[in-house]
Design an enzyme around this catalytic site. Structure first.
Site, PDB file in Angstrom:
ATOM      1  CB  CYS A  43       5.807  -5.269   9.001  1.00 55.36           C
ATOM      2  SG  CYS A  43       4.809  -6.515   8.188  1.00 55.36           S
ATOM      3  CB  CYS A  48       2.667  -5.421   5.931  1.00 49.47           C
ATOM      4  SG  CYS A  48       4.364  -4.900   5.849  1.00 49.47           S
ATOM      5  CE  LYS A  51      -0.680  -3.419   2.860  1.00 50.79           C
ATOM      6  NZ  LYS A  51       0.637  -2.989   2.402  1.00 50.79           N
ATOM      7  CE1 TYR A 177       5.850  -2.323  -2.957  1.00 55.01           C
ATOM      8  CE2 TYR A 177       7.408  -0.574  -3.427  1.00 55.01           C
ATOM      9  CZ  TYR A 177       7.067  -1.909  -3.447  1.00 55.01           C
ATOM     10  OH  TYR A 177       7.943  -2.828  -3.947  1.00 55.01           O
ATOM     11  CD  GLU A 181       0.263  -1.157  -0.294  1.00 52.54           C
ATOM     12  OE1 GLU A 181       0.521  -0.725   0.833  1.00 52.54           O
ATOM     13  OE2 GLU A 181       0.789  -2.193  -0.752  1.00 52.54           O
ATOM     14  CG  HIS A 435      -9.848 -23.875 -18.308  1.00 53.37           C
ATOM     15  ND1 HIS A 435      -9.541 -22.648 -18.875  1.00 53.37           N
ATOM     16  CD2 HIS A 435     -11.109 -24.182 -18.665  1.00 53.37           C
ATOM     17  CE1 HIS A 435     -10.603 -22.238 -19.573  1.00 53.37           C
ATOM     18  NE2 HIS A 435     -11.552 -23.140 -19.455  1.00 53.37           N
ATOM     19  CD  GLU A 440      -6.667 -21.180 -18.129  1.00 50.86           C
ATOM     20  OE1 GLU A 440      -6.412 -22.262 -18.684  1.00 50.86           O
ATOM     21  OE2 GLU A 440      -7.828 -20.793 -17.891  1.00 50.86           O
TER      22      GLU A 440
HETATM   23  P1  NDP Z   1       7.886   4.955  -2.460  1.00 49.94           P
HETATM   24  O1  NDP Z   1       9.348   5.075  -2.472  1.00 49.94           O
HETATM   25  O2  NDP Z   1       7.245   3.691  -2.858  1.00 49.94           O
HETATM   26  O3  NDP Z   1       7.257   6.080  -3.370  1.00 49.94           O
HETATM   27  C1  NDP Z   1       7.510   7.425  -3.122  1.00 49.94           C
HETATM   28  C2  NDP Z   1       6.632   8.224  -4.046  1.00 49.94           C
HETATM   29  O4  NDP Z   1       6.709   9.577  -3.644  1.00 49.94           O
HETATM   30  C3  NDP Z   1       7.033   8.160  -5.481  1.00 49.94           C
HETATM   31  O5  NDP Z   1       5.848   8.034  -6.232  1.00 49.94           O
HETATM   32  C4  NDP Z   1       7.728   9.470  -5.751  1.00 49.94           C
HETATM   33  O6  NDP Z   1       7.385   9.946  -7.005  1.00 49.94           O
HETATM   34  C5  NDP Z   1       7.072  10.395  -4.750  1.00 49.94           C
HETATM   35  N1  NDP Z   1       7.923  11.460  -4.241  1.00 49.94           N
HETATM   36  C6  NDP Z   1       9.177  11.347  -3.732  1.00 49.94           C
HETATM   37  N2  NDP Z   1       9.601  12.534  -3.292  1.00 49.94           N
HETATM   38  C7  NDP Z   1       8.614  13.411  -3.544  1.00 49.94           C
HETATM   39  C8  NDP Z   1       8.462  14.791  -3.295  1.00 49.94           C
HETATM   40  N3  NDP Z   1       9.426  15.507  -2.709  1.00 49.94           N
HETATM   41  N4  NDP Z   1       7.308  15.370  -3.675  1.00 49.94           N
HETATM   42  C9  NDP Z   1       6.333  14.658  -4.259  1.00 49.94           C
HETATM   43  N5  NDP Z   1       6.408  13.345  -4.508  1.00 49.94           N
HETATM   44  C10 NDP Z   1       7.549  12.735  -4.141  1.00 49.94           C
HETATM   45  O7  NDP Z   1       7.460   5.407  -0.988  1.00 49.94           O
HETATM   46  P2  NDP Z   1       6.233   5.046  -0.061  1.00 49.94           P
HETATM   47  O8  NDP Z   1       6.198   6.153   0.938  1.00 49.94           O
HETATM   48  O9  NDP Z   1       5.013   4.755  -0.856  1.00 49.94           O
HETATM   49  O10 NDP Z   1       6.695   3.705   0.621  1.00 49.94           O
HETATM   50  C11 NDP Z   1       7.918   3.640   1.337  1.00 49.94           C
HETATM   51  C12 NDP Z   1       8.487   2.256   1.261  1.00 49.94           C
HETATM   52  O11 NDP Z   1       7.716   1.386   2.053  1.00 49.94           O
HETATM   53  C13 NDP Z   1       8.464   1.642  -0.134  1.00 49.94           C
HETATM   54  O12 NDP Z   1       9.595   1.948  -0.865  1.00 49.94           O
HETATM   55  C14 NDP Z   1       8.366   0.189   0.154  1.00 49.94           C
HETATM   56  O13 NDP Z   1       9.653  -0.335   0.213  1.00 49.94           O
HETATM   57  C15 NDP Z   1       7.710   0.091   1.509  1.00 49.94           C
HETATM   58  N6  NDP Z   1       6.332  -0.389   1.384  1.00 49.94           N
HETATM   59  C16 NDP Z   1       6.103  -1.615   0.834  1.00 49.94           C
HETATM   60  C17 NDP Z   1       4.819  -2.076   0.705  1.00 49.94           C
HETATM   61  C18 NDP Z   1       4.562  -3.406   0.078  1.00 49.94           C
HETATM   62  O14 NDP Z   1       5.497  -4.192  -0.040  1.00 49.94           O
HETATM   63  N7  NDP Z   1       3.343  -3.684  -0.338  1.00 49.94           N
HETATM   64  C19 NDP Z   1       3.686  -1.295   1.160  1.00 49.94           C
HETATM   65  C20 NDP Z   1       4.044  -0.019   1.694  1.00 49.94           C
HETATM   66  C21 NDP Z   1       5.316   0.396   1.792  1.00 49.94           C
HETATM   67  P3  NDP Z   1       8.383  10.209  -8.232  1.00 49.94           P
HETATM   68  O15 NDP Z   1       7.986   9.199  -9.245  1.00 49.94           O
HETATM   69  O16 NDP Z   1       8.031  11.572  -8.641  1.00 49.94           O
HETATM   70  O17 NDP Z   1       9.755  10.071  -7.695  1.00 49.94           O
END
Ligand code: NDP
Length: 458
Positions: A43, A48, A51, A177, A181, A435, A440
């Site tokens: 993080c 976090c 980023k 996520y 981002e 407001h 709101e």
């Molecule tokens: P996420 O789990 O958020 O998203 C993974 C994405 O990858 C989904 O859109 C999924 O799409 C896609 N995906 C999964 N497998 C494949 C594949 N084999 N080929 C192509 N696409 C695929 O993962 P992130 O890597 O973005 O983030 C990891 C974790 O980090 C998050 O779950 C979160 O908990 C944490 N995080 C939190 C943040 C915050 O709180 N702001 C910021 C950054 C990270 P599909 O819909 O097709 O499954």
């Protein structure tokens, strides 16, 4: 003479590990923490925090563009990526110093090396064995990379935060996520950005109105979202890469960023040898007290793959410290944890999605507002905000609040208190708005969204 050298040895000095160790140390427990990288973990060092600095940088692009409508003459702004990265790194060094001091002040011994579990009460680090009453595993997760041809050319969020030069053409795999981002960051600082997703919208698992709104607004900002396909191969093409898609035309990129999820980091730590049960994806199986199948081994944060968010890891870690060392048993409550995506525009959410609420509660009242935020009027920006309340018709309790728009994370944090307290829609209505604000709107929504047809609610 104490039975063990330590009361707790923590593996991993990320947010969860540090929080747990400090809390334990503050109660007089003899604690050590092992870290083979930087104190602060994902993080603070490559997640976090850095980023968010990059998101702030990207958001200035909107401010420069919007200023004209408010009477400002802004000369064409110039952006210096190297300066941003250098300043960000300086701040991370400062934060690491703070984290080290926090550990020191809580009398936590820091072992700067890779630790392995020798047995349920012994850790080996820097060539020495230390016995301990409890082991806390807080090793987090690492980015997943698929085995496709050319994957060695891809980067993950780790490298994306430290690129020496600003990329010009970025292709991002995934729509979660991290993908959303970084799409906002790179687009904001001036790169061409394409997101490749398997489905039709970004942010699977979020409320459908969030998904639709963010997908539309990112597209409106010029982010190219290529749906229903996957990257099949990455080929080197002179000083760029050719990204071969399963369906559709190839894409060219100077950086290919993979953000398709993160896997719990449990390999070669000695967990299975010590008898700890793992889930098929490698996550440590724990109970609601964060205790693994080995009574002296606890695990918190992403390595348990429950709710992978920094504040959750911190809360889990503190709960264990309270339970073990302060005679104050705390079971972690994972209900109604708010979260945010720092995309541009940003997303904030707490509670149930409409889809999940229908499954659990049946009849719902849905309130939804879509509007152009006030600031966008004079600036001429077309972007719209979406806010939504999911209400249980039977009890009038607000089950979910969802938002896409400026400051959504800040707004939803406050609303999360109301949701945690079980606030009803009537109590929202009784709350007087401020407001003029976007917030709101959450307390002035009157018109219900018409009932969906039976099949649409599925
Ligand atoms: P996420 O789990 O958020 O998203 C993974 C994405 O990858 C989904 O859109 C999924 O799409 C896609 N995906 C999964 N497998 C494949 C594949 N084999 N080929 C192509 N696409 C695929 O993962 P992130 O890597 O973005 O983030 C990891 C974790 O980090 C998050 O779950 C979160 O908990 C944490 N995080 C939190 C943040 C915050 O709180 N702001 C910021 C950054 C990270 P599909 O819909 O097709 O499954």
């Amino acid at each position: 003479m104490a039975k063990y050298h330590f009361d707790m040895i923590t593996i991993g000095a990320g947010s969860g590990g540090v929080a747990s160790s400090r809390r334990a140390g503050s109660y007089g427990a003899r604690v050590a923490i092992c870290e083979d990288w930087r104190v602060g973990g994902t993080c603070v060092m490559r997640g976090c925090v850095p980023k968010k600095f990059l998101v702030y940088a990207a958001e200035f692009a909107d401010d420069f563009a919007d200023a004209a409508g408010y009477g400002w003459h802004v000369p064409a702004p110039r952006f210096d990526w190297a300066k941003l990265i250098a300043n960000k790194n300086k701040e991370l060094d400062r934060l690491e110093g703070i984290y080290r001091n926090l550990l020191k002040n809580a009398n936590v011994t820091l072992f700067e090396g890779r630790a392995t579990i020798v047995d349920p009460h012994t850790i080996e680090v820097l060539g020495k064995r230390h016995t301990t009453a409890n082991i806390m595993v807080a090793t987090g997760a690492r980015p997943i990379l698929p085995s496709i041809p050319g994957i060695e050319h891809a980067i993950t969020s780790n490298e994306a935060l430290d690129l020496s030069a600003m990329p010009k053409q970025v292709v991002i795999a995934g729509g979660g996520y991290i993908a959303c981002e970084f799409a906002g960051i790179f687009k904001g600082v001036g790169a061409d950005v394409t997101i490749v997703i398997r489905g039709d919208k970004v942010l699977r698992g979020f409320d459908e109105d969030i998904r639709t709104t963010l997908t539309e607004e990112m597209t409106a900002r010029g982010i190219n979202i290529v749906s229903h396909t996957q990257i099949g191969a990455i080929k080197k093409a002179r000083d760029a890469f050719r990204v071969v898609l399963g369906k559709g035309d190839d894409l060219m990129a100077d950086k290919v960023l993979y953000a398709i999820g993160r896997a719990p980091y449990t390999k070669n730590i000695g967990l299975e040898e010590a008898g700890a049960k793992l889930k098929p994806n490698g996550a440590i199986m724990v109970d609601s007290w964060s205790r693994s199948s080995v009574p002296s081994i606890y695990a918190i944060g992403d390595v348990t793959d429950r709710l992978n968010l920094t504040p959750v890891a911190i809360a889990e870690g503190r709960a264990v410290a309270e339970t073990l060392f302060n005679d104050n048993p705390i079971e972690m409550d994972h209900a109604n944890v708010p979260s945010a995506v720092f995309s541009i525009p940003s997303v904030g959410t707490v509670g149930l999605t409409e889809h999940d609420a229908r499954k659990q509660f049946g009849a719902l009242d849905i309130y939804r507002a879509r509007f152009r935020p006030m600031k966008n009027t004079l600036s001429g920006r077309g972007e719209r905000t979406m806010m939504k309340l999911v209400v249980d018709r039977k009890t009038d309790r607000v089950l979910g609040c969802h938002m896409v728009g400026p400051d959504a994370p800040e707004l939803i944090q406050g609303l999360a208190v109301a949701i945690k307290c079980g606030a009803t829609k009537r109590q929202f209505d009784q709350t007087v708005g401020i407001h003029p604000t976007a917030g709101e709107e959450f307390v002035t929504m009157r018109d219900k969204v018409p009932e969906p047809k039976a099949e649409a609610a599925e």
